[in-house]
Write a protein that holds these residues in place. Structure first.
Motif, mmCIF file in Angstrom:
data_model
loop_
_atom_site.group_PDB
_atom_site.id
_atom_site.type_symbol
_atom_site.label_atom_id
_atom_site.label_comp_id
_atom_site.label_asym_id
_atom_site.label_seq_id
_atom_site.Cartn_x
_atom_site.Cartn_y
_atom_site.Cartn_z
ATOM 1 N N THR A 68 4.900 4.842 0.265
ATOM 2 C CA THR A 68 4.508 5.100 -1.110
ATOM 3 C C THR A 68 5.051 4.008 -2.019
ATOM 4 O O THR A 68 6.212 3.622 -1.900
ATOM 5 C CB THR A 68 5.050 6.472 -1.555
ATOM 6 O OG1 THR A 68 4.522 7.474 -0.673
ATOM 7 C CG2 THR A 68 4.628 6.806 -2.979
ATOM 8 N N VAL A 69 4.193 3.526 -2.885
ATOM 9 C CA VAL A 69 4.588 2.539 -3.891
ATOM 10 C C VAL A 69 4.322 3.162 -5.258
ATOM 11 O O VAL A 69 3.223 3.654 -5.512
ATOM 12 C CB VAL A 69 3.782 1.234 -3.743
ATOM 13 C CG1 VAL A 69 4.217 0.209 -4.786
ATOM 14 C CG2 VAL A 69 3.938 0.668 -2.346
ATOM 15 N N MET A 128 8.536 10.313 -21.420
ATOM 16 C CA MET A 128 7.408 9.403 -21.659
ATOM 17 C C MET A 128 7.253 8.328 -20.586
ATOM 18 O O MET A 128 6.949 7.178 -20.885
ATOM 19 C CB MET A 128 7.537 8.721 -23.036
ATOM 20 C CG MET A 128 7.809 9.646 -24.198
ATOM 21 S SD MET A 128 6.412 10.695 -24.616
ATOM 22 C CE MET A 128 5.263 9.520 -25.238
ATOM 23 N N ILE A 129 7.497 8.689 -19.342
ATOM 24 C CA ILE A 129 7.314 7.742 -18.235
ATOM 25 C C ILE A 129 6.000 8.063 -17.533
ATOM 26 O O ILE A 129 5.765 9.196 -17.124
ATOM 27 C CB ILE A 129 8.475 7.823 -17.217
ATOM 28 C CG1 ILE A 129 9.834 7.620 -17.896
ATOM 29 C CG2 ILE A 129 8.258 6.813 -16.085
ATOM 30 C CD1 ILE A 129 10.014 6.289 -18.586
ATOM 31 N N LYS A 130 5.155 7.070 -17.412
ATOM 32 C CA LYS A 130 3.885 7.220 -16.700
ATOM 33 C C LYS A 130 4.045 6.580 -15.326
ATOM 34 O O LYS A 130 4.583 5.475 -15.203
ATOM 35 C CB LYS A 130 2.784 6.518 -17.504
ATOM 36 C CG LYS A 130 1.404 6.668 -16.935
ATOM 37 C CD LYS A 130 0.764 7.975 -17.305
ATOM 38 C CE LYS A 130 -0.586 8.085 -16.613
ATOM 39 N NZ LYS A 130 -1.361 9.205 -17.026
ATOM 40 N N VAL A 131 3.591 7.291 -14.281
ATOM 41 C CA VAL A 131 3.748 6.808 -12.907
ATOM 42 C C VAL A 131 2.380 6.646 -12.249
ATOM 43 O O VAL A 131 1.541 7.540 -12.322
ATOM 44 C CB VAL A 131 4.618 7.776 -12.072
ATOM 45 C CG1 VAL A 131 4.766 7.263 -10.634
ATOM 46 C CG2 VAL A 131 5.985 7.960 -12.708
ATOM 47 N N TYR A 132 2.195 5.502 -11.633
ATOM 48 C CA TYR A 132 0.986 5.204 -10.864
ATOM 49 C C TYR A 132 1.439 5.076 -9.411
ATOM 50 O O TYR A 132 2.167 4.152 -9.070
ATOM 51 C CB TYR A 132 0.346 3.901 -11.357
ATOM 52 C CG TYR A 132 -0.034 3.978 -12.819
ATOM 53 C CD1 TYR A 132 -1.329 4.319 -13.199
ATOM 54 C CD2 TYR A 132 0.918 3.751 -13.816
ATOM 55 C CE1 TYR A 132 -1.670 4.419 -14.550
ATOM 56 C CE2 TYR A 132 0.581 3.848 -15.167
ATOM 57 C CZ TYR A 132 -0.713 4.188 -15.521
ATOM 58 O OH TYR A 132 -1.040 4.290 -16.843
ATOM 59 N N GLU A 133 1.018 6.040 -8.599
ATOM 60 C CA GLU A 133 1.523 6.130 -7.227
ATOM 61 C C GLU A 133 0.416 5.826 -6.228
ATOM 62 O O GLU A 133 -0.675 6.383 -6.321
ATOM 63 C CB GLU A 133 2.064 7.548 -6.993
ATOM 64 C CG GLU A 133 2.617 7.772 -5.603
ATOM 65 C CD GLU A 133 3.135 9.193 -5.440
ATOM 66 O OE1 GLU A 133 4.274 9.447 -5.840
ATOM 67 O OE2 GLU A 133 2.382 10.045 -4.933
ATOM 68 N N TYR A 134 0.714 4.938 -5.292
ATOM 69 C CA TYR A 134 -0.226 4.587 -4.234
ATOM 70 C C TYR A 134 0.421 4.856 -2.876
ATOM 71 O O TYR A 134 1.579 4.506 -2.668
ATOM 72 C CB TYR A 134 -0.618 3.114 -4.310
ATOM 73 C CG TYR A 134 -1.351 2.742 -5.573
ATOM 74 C CD1 TYR A 134 -2.695 3.082 -5.728
ATOM 75 C CD2 TYR A 134 -0.705 2.074 -6.601
ATOM 76 C CE1 TYR A 134 -3.379 2.746 -6.898
ATOM 77 C CE2 TYR A 134 -1.390 1.741 -7.770
ATOM 78 C CZ TYR A 134 -2.722 2.085 -7.908
ATOM 79 O OH TYR A 134 -3.391 1.756 -9.060
ATOM 80 N N VAL A 135 -0.353 5.437 -1.979
ATOM 81 C CA VAL A 135 0.107 5.620 -0.605
ATOM 82 C C VAL A 135 -0.700 4.665 0.274
ATOM 83 O O VAL A 135 -1.937 4.662 0.232
ATOM 84 C CB VAL A 135 -0.061 7.079 -0.130
ATOM 85 C CG1 VAL A 135 0.445 7.227 1.307
ATOM 86 C CG2 VAL A 135 0.682 8.037 -1.054
ATOM 87 N N PHE A 136 0.027 3.828 1.008
ATOM 88 C CA PHE A 136 -0.598 2.870 1.922
ATOM 89 C C PHE A 136 -0.307 3.266 3.359
ATOM 90 O O PHE A 136 0.691 3.939 3.640
ATOM 91 C CB PHE A 136 -0.056 1.457 1.672
ATOM 92 C CG PHE A 136 -0.557 0.831 0.404
ATOM 93 C CD1 PHE A 136 -1.727 0.084 0.397
ATOM 94 C CD2 PHE A 136 0.141 0.987 -0.780
ATOM 95 C CE1 PHE A 136 -2.186 -0.506 -0.771
ATOM 96 C CE2 PHE A 136 -0.309 0.400 -1.955
ATOM 97 C CZ PHE A 136 -1.484 -0.343 -1.954
ATOM 98 N N GLN A 137 -1.169 2.795 4.257
ATOM 99 C CA GLN A 137 -0.989 3.071 5.674
ATOM 100 C C GLN A 137 -1.229 1.778 6.455
ATOM 101 O O GLN A 137 -2.039 0.949 6.063
ATOM 102 C CB GLN A 137 -2.009 4.137 6.105
ATOM 103 C CG GLN A 137 -1.709 4.791 7.430
ATOM 104 C CD GLN A 137 -2.619 6.000 7.641
ATOM 105 O OE1 GLN A 137 -3.837 5.852 7.763
ATOM 106 N NE2 GLN A 137 -2.054 7.182 7.664
ATOM 107 N N PHE A 138 -0.472 1.619 7.545
ATOM 108 C CA PHE A 138 -0.720 0.487 8.434
ATOM 109 C C PHE A 138 -0.227 0.833 9.831
ATOM 110 O O PHE A 138 0.589 1.727 10.014
ATOM 111 C CB PHE A 138 -0.054 -0.802 7.919
ATOM 112 C CG PHE A 138 1.447 -0.735 7.760
ATOM 113 C CD1 PHE A 138 2.298 -1.047 8.814
ATOM 114 C CD2 PHE A 138 2.000 -0.365 6.540
ATOM 115 C CE1 PHE A 138 3.673 -0.995 8.653
ATOM 116 C CE2 PHE A 138 3.378 -0.315 6.380
ATOM 117 C CZ PHE A 138 4.221 -0.631 7.431
#
Length: 148
Positions: A68-69, A128-138
């Motif tokens: 997760t990033v 007031m923190i906005k989070v953009y979360e990406y899950v990557f796989q390899f």
């Protein structure tokens, strides 16, 4: 090995998104404010690494790794009337998309396949923190326990 992959990912983000004030391993800093380790924004945090392993013979294993990033941005200054909020929203999304495109299809070791995004979610935290979360796989091949 996994440490080298993690360091390579951190270095790539740091190099390609120089406007980030912090690029680090995710140790729960967003959830637990720590006076000894203050967070600065915007920042990218990498964590929640999980691997499912499969034996492919003679001690060699193939793993499917997810990690997760999270991009965290302080929106405190964006919210007062007349602050050009729509531009700020667009700017945050553009930064999040750049983080995604930098990592998508990247490889950080000869033992791994390309990173592929499998999930994303955007949410807000207190203060007031906005989070953009990406899950990557390899995919990752581990020969460290192989019979020589």
């Amino acid at each position: 090995n996994m440490e080298e992959i993690l360091i390579s990912i951190l270095q790539l983000i740091h190099q390609e998104l120089p406007e980030l004030s912090l690029v680090d391993e995710d140790c729960g800093q967003l959830e637990f404010e720590n006076d000894h380790y203050p967070l600065t924004f915007p920042c990218a945090l990498i964590g929640k690494m999980e691997t499912e392993w499969e034996e492919i013979g003679l001690g060699m294993q193939k793993g499917v790794v997810t990690l997760t990033v999270r991009l965290a941005i302080d929106c405190y200054d964006d919210t007062h009337i007349g602050s050009g909020t729509t531009e700020k929203v667009a700017g945050r999304l553009q930064l999040a998309n750049r983080l995604y495109t930098v990592l998508q299809c990247s490889r950080h070791s000869s033992s791994m396949g390309a990173m592929v995004r499998i999930k994303s979610r955007f949410y807000a935290l207190p203060d007031m923190i906005k989070v953009y979360e990406y899950v990557f796989q390899f995919e990752y091949n581990d020969e460290s326990a192989c019979v020589r």
